[in-house]
Write a protein that holds these residues in place. Structure first.
Motif, short mmCIF file in Angstrom:
data_model
loop_
_atom_site.label_atom_id
_atom_site.label_comp_id
_atom_site.label_asym_id
_atom_site.label_seq_id
_atom_site.Cartn_x
_atom_site.Cartn_y
_atom_site.Cartn_z
N VAL A 164 0.84 -1.19 0.00
CA VAL A 164 0.00 0.00 0.00
C VAL A 164 0.88 1.25 0.00
O VAL A 164 0.56 2.25 -0.62
N ALA A 165 2.01 1.19 0.67
CA ALA A 165 2.94 2.32 0.69
C ALA A 165 3.71 2.35 -0.61
O ALA A 165 4.18 1.32 -1.09
N THR A 166 3.84 3.53 -1.20
CA THR A 166 4.67 3.65 -2.39
C THR A 166 6.08 4.07 -2.04
O THR A 166 7.02 3.79 -2.76
N SER A 167 6.22 4.75 -0.91
CA SER A 167 7.53 5.18 -0.44
C SER A 167 7.39 5.65 1.01
O SER A 167 6.28 5.76 1.53
N TYR A 168 8.52 5.88 1.66
CA TYR A 168 8.49 6.42 3.01
C TYR A 168 9.69 7.31 3.25
O TYR A 168 10.68 7.27 2.52
N HIS A 169 9.59 8.14 4.28
CA HIS A 169 10.67 9.01 4.70
C HIS A 169 10.84 8.84 6.20
O HIS A 169 9.87 8.87 6.95
N LYS A 170 12.07 8.65 6.66
CA LYS A 170 12.37 8.55 8.08
C LYS A 170 12.97 9.86 8.54
O LYS A 170 13.87 10.41 7.88
N SER A 171 12.47 10.40 9.65
CA SER A 171 12.98 11.67 10.18
C SER A 171 14.44 11.52 10.59
O SER A 171 14.92 10.40 10.84
N SER A 172 15.13 12.63 10.68
CA SER A 172 16.56 12.60 11.03
C SER A 172 16.82 12.01 12.41
O SER A 172 17.87 11.43 12.65
N ASP A 173 15.85 12.13 13.33
CA ASP A 173 16.03 11.55 14.66
C ASP A 173 15.58 10.09 14.73
O ASP A 173 15.71 9.43 15.76
N GLY A 174 15.03 9.57 13.63
CA GLY A 174 14.63 8.18 13.56
C GLY A 174 13.36 7.83 14.31
O GLY A 174 13.00 6.68 14.44
N LYS A 175 12.63 8.85 14.78
CA LYS A 175 11.43 8.61 15.58
C LYS A 175 10.13 8.68 14.79
O LYS A 175 9.10 8.24 15.27
N THR A 176 10.18 9.26 13.59
CA THR A 176 8.96 9.45 12.80
C THR A 176 9.16 8.93 11.39
O THR A 176 10.15 9.26 10.74
N TYR A 177 8.22 8.10 10.95
CA TYR A 177 8.19 7.62 9.58
C TYR A 177 6.98 8.23 8.89
O TYR A 177 5.89 8.23 9.45
N THR A 178 7.15 8.75 7.69
CA THR A 178 6.05 9.29 6.89
C THR A 178 5.91 8.42 5.65
O THR A 178 6.88 8.25 4.90
#
Length: 70
Positions: free
Chosen positions: A43-57
């Motif tokens: 379902v996900a086409t891509s993701y981004h991980k925040s620089s602190d590694g705590k948030t995935y978009t």
């Protein structure tokens, strides 16, 4: 455009194609395993991980032109 109300999340009693499509989309994971057990987008086409590694978009693949009422 066809709409349908999902009356159950039980796949054994799903009676219509719109209900089944809804279940497939909601039960699918963000990623799935390929034939080598490596993660590939589902379902996900891509993701981004925040620089602190705590948030995935996640960017999601959604059905075009469908109305789903849950």
């Amino acid at each position: 455009m066809e709409t349908d109300v999902v009356s159950s999340l039980d796949t054994s009693v799903t009676a219509s194609i719109p209900q089944w499509d809804t279940l497939v989309q909601t039960m699918a994971g963000l990623y799935r395993s390929d034939k080598n057990d490596q993660p590939v987008p589902s379902v996900a086409t891509s993701y981004h991980k925040s620089s602190d590694g705590k948030t995935y978009t996640f960017n999601l693949r959604l059905p075009n032109g469908q109305t789903v009422i849950l």
